[in-house]
Design an enzyme around this catalytic site. Structure first.
Site, PDB file in Angstrom:
ATOM      1  N   TYR A 127      -2.143   0.415  10.097  1.00  0.00           N
ATOM      2  CA  TYR A 127      -1.724  -0.188   9.041  1.00  0.00           C
ATOM      3  C   TYR A 127      -0.995  -0.206   8.638  1.00  0.00           C
ATOM      4  CZ  TYR A 127      -3.722  -0.995   4.442  1.00  0.00           C
ATOM      5  OH  TYR A 127      -3.821  -1.277   3.386  1.00  0.00           O
TER       6      TYR A 127
ATOM      7  N   THR B  79       0.698  -1.064  -0.451  1.00  0.00           N
ATOM      8  CA  THR B  79      -0.135   0.009  -0.178  1.00  0.00           C
ATOM      9  C   THR B  79       0.791   1.197   0.121  1.00  0.00           C
ATOM     10  OG1 THR B  79      -1.472   1.401   1.124  1.00  0.00           O
ATOM     11  CG2 THR B  79      -0.390  -0.330   2.341  1.00  0.00           C
TER      12      THR B  79
ATOM     13  N   GLU C  16       0.461   3.292   1.986  1.00  0.00           N
ATOM     14  CA  GLU C  16       0.061   4.101   3.129  1.00  0.00           C
ATOM     15  C   GLU C  16       1.501   4.085   3.649  1.00  0.00           C
ATOM     16  OE1 GLU C  16      -1.934   5.984   4.942  1.00  0.00           O
ATOM     17  OE2 GLU C  16      -3.656   6.097   3.270  1.00  0.00           O
TER      18      GLU C  16
ATOM     19  N   LYS D 168       2.196  -3.572   7.357  1.00  0.00           N
ATOM     20  CA  LYS D 168       2.022  -3.833   5.752  1.00  0.00           C
ATOM     21  C   LYS D 168       3.442  -3.597   5.286  1.00  0.00           C
ATOM     22  CE  LYS D 168      -1.903  -4.671   3.537  1.00  0.00           C
ATOM     23  NZ  LYS D 168      -2.080  -5.668   2.858  1.00  0.00           N
TER      24      LYS D 168
END
Length: 314
Positions: free
Chosen positions: A145, A121, A123, A149
């Protein structure tokens, strides 16, 4: 060819399952056992896929499934993928997204020859160090999160370099579609604005309107996942449109298409804000274009209108 998909019931999983079926694959999916059916996105292809009960927090179930299926390709799409929610349930997010990837990689290493795709991701870039972001841009995650990841990303690299597993990371920037979950900001805006248009809603709340994201079309992005596993050598790729737009711009585009202004209907809610925000994400997918031949076709305005049209027809 046999493919195994975790998260087959999600947005990306459903599109990827369709793509693989079109290519003649035997498609297997991992789903969690729940008291309420969670296959709505794949109900139309349930007779064409084979589902197995398992969980990313249960190593034995993943090992058993990989051992029994003996897939040629494994796509790890399962995750607790709501960034704001990850602050509320950080341990579960880490167990599912970080250790879950480790468990699945270990199952692949122990039980077969499968090529492995890890869903990364944008992010992970978090408080960005450079713009646009490439495969070489350092990560600076700003949420549980994103941290989980990042663990999965480097674990995938480690299994590739340490054990010779054909393992790829797809660093996908935000990708949306009519199948996006209702709690994600794009789908929330579309559904709420369409409800206002129908006269069934008087307004809704949002958090940060100034955050900028690189938004693409999920149905196109799953093709990039597949292309990664077709290359002679495994590698990592950024998948993005190369455009960035704010949440405010998403509201503006939705308003323009529906024919009314959003300002009278949207209130700001501090509970929607993250403890640490990500202000700007913009991807450089030139490597994917060069190596995979993948170039996005659906850009921002078309994506917004595609989602609105689908909602109005529902």
């Amino acid at each position: 060819m046999k493919a195994l998909l975790t998260g087959i019931g999600g947005q990306d999983g459903s599109y990827l399952a369709e793509l693989l079926l079109e290519k003649g694959y035997e498609v297997h999916g991992v789903i969690r056992r729940t008291s309420v059916a969670n296959t709505s996105r794949i109900d139309h292809i349930l007779d064409q896929v084979k589902l197995h009960y398992g969980d990313m927090t249960d190593a034995e179930s993943l090992s058993r499934i990989v051992r029994n299926v003996q897939p040629d390709e494994v796509y790890n799409l399962a995750a607790q993928s709501q960034v704001r929610t990850s602050f509320d349930i950080p341990e579960y997010t880490a167990d599912t997204d970080a250790l879950g990837a480790l468990r699945l990689l270990e199952a692949v290493r122990d039980n077969g020859k499968a090529r492995f795709y890890q869903a990364g991701t944008s992010e992970m870039y978090g408080r960005v160090i450079e713009t646009p972001q490439t495969e070489l841009t350092p990560f600076c995650p700003q949420s549980p999160y994103a941290i989980a990841k990042q663990f999965a990303h480097w674990t995938t690299v480690n299994y590739r370099e340490g054990y010779g597993v054909y393992a790829c990371n797809g660093i996908l920037f935000n990708h949306e579609s009519p199948r996006r979950g209702d709690t994600f900001v794009t789908q929330k805006i579309v559904k709420e604005m369409c409800a206002i248009e129908r006269g069934t809603s008087r307004g809704f709340t949002l958090g940060n309107l100034e955050g900028k994201r690189d938004w693409g079309y999920a149905k196109e992005y799953v093709e990039a996942m597949w292309l990664m596993l077709q290359q002679p050598r495994p590698d990592d790729y950024v998948i993005a449109t190369g455009e960035t737009h704010s949440v405010r711009e998403f509201l503006d585009e939705t308003s323009e298409y529906l024919g009314f202004r959003w300002e009278s209907y949207v209130a700001l809610d501090p509970d929607c804000l993250r403890p640490t925000e990500v202000d700007l994400l913009l991807g450089d997918a030139s490597k994917a274009a060069r190596v995979l031949g993948w170039v996005p076709k659906v850009k921002f305005r078309e994506l917004v209108r595609l989602m609105i049209d689908a909602e109005l027809k529902s």
